[in-house]
Design an enzyme around this catalytic site. Sequence first.
Site: not given
Length: 434
Positions: A199, A407
């Site tokens: 990320s 995620h």
Amino acid sequence: MFASEVLRSVDNMASKRSNTFKVLLASLAVAALGYVLRSPSLYLRRETKSSLGYPKDSLLNFTELTAEYGYLSEEHKVLTDDGYILTMFRIVKARNCHRAKRSPPVLLMHGLLQSSDSWIDSGPDAGLAYLISDACYDLWLGNVRGNYYSRGHVRLDPDKDPAYWKFYIEEIGIYDVPAMIDYVLNYTGFQKLNYIGFSQGTGTFLVMCSEKPGYCDKVKLVISLAPASRQMHTQSKIFRTVTQTFYRMEGLLSMTGLQEVFSKGGFSQEFVAFFCQLSGVTERLCEKVIDAFDHVDSTHLGSITNQTTRVLFGHFPAGTSVHNMARYGQSMNSGRFEKFDYGREQNLVLYGSEEPPQYNLSATTVPVMCIYGKNDGLVDTRDVEWLMAQLPNVLEMVKVEDPQWNHMDVTYSQYTGDTIFPKINEYLLKYTSA
């Protein structure tokens, strides 16, 4: 606004025991609001937490937790060119590696609001730090400025000096990532390393390549996990609301002295860590909050175990600046991966143009392999595919086969050993000496 989003998102998912859940949700919402403030810590001793039933793993730091499972780790201090003191960890002895370390070293970088602990919170059978070390790689783990491992500075006090918190991904990419790369290479004597970024850990690497010519040449391979660049299509209503609220209110918050947010050790973080281990009901509620925060598909059953949920809230969130959170809110309004937009007049002063400059993605010449998930509510597949189309040397894009992969699964799923580690290992071996 953050509290109301949590209430709405989770309330839609609760069909039974609604009155009980509403009371619990209200309690959690109050704590969520408290996260916005760097409130005084309600310090509980480790012994007290243990007696209250906290999982032992949630009370240990990186070196202690890895040692608990038979891994030997070292702590290293890194000084950036602008005076920030960062903490890195190196796993020097893995439990299941019985041969010499492979070379070159591997640098593993966490995402927004995380720390190096995020790579070990799911335990030795699933944490990527354990899996990579057991495959005999020389693994180093970074911590960027502002998280609880990296709150040092040669002259600024993060608790007193607002200047400490005037950073966003720009400074992390220009100063932190290069400093950690240089430290690892100087310490080990290698000329290049392999880099794994999750990320924000990828986004800041892209900033480095754009703004620090020559640094991409110090990396053989980048493995990009759910890379965050522009976030135009982010579907998480909670994350979008929180970050855009910071963007709109940054000036007002600065006037009130608020610079640091989502810090570990504040009253609210201590409260949530306590709340999420209080009972089976509160554990499930915390899991539902994670689901509402992260998943595109709300029918997701979850791959993060109850134990991992209880452990991770002892280390997460790890803290960052208001300015960094505001930048994420801003990124959802633009189709570009660009520097902070301070408004037309200030942009002219700072950048010499009315619009903020875009980061030069074509400067990321290092080979890149990308892994991402369909059910990611924070980094949407459309933004991942847009980013990969801008990079000049993409080796492969891998969409995780599990359609529910999201995620937070990257760091906390119990299934990383079967889902993403095999592909990570495949590419590390290609760019690693025996």
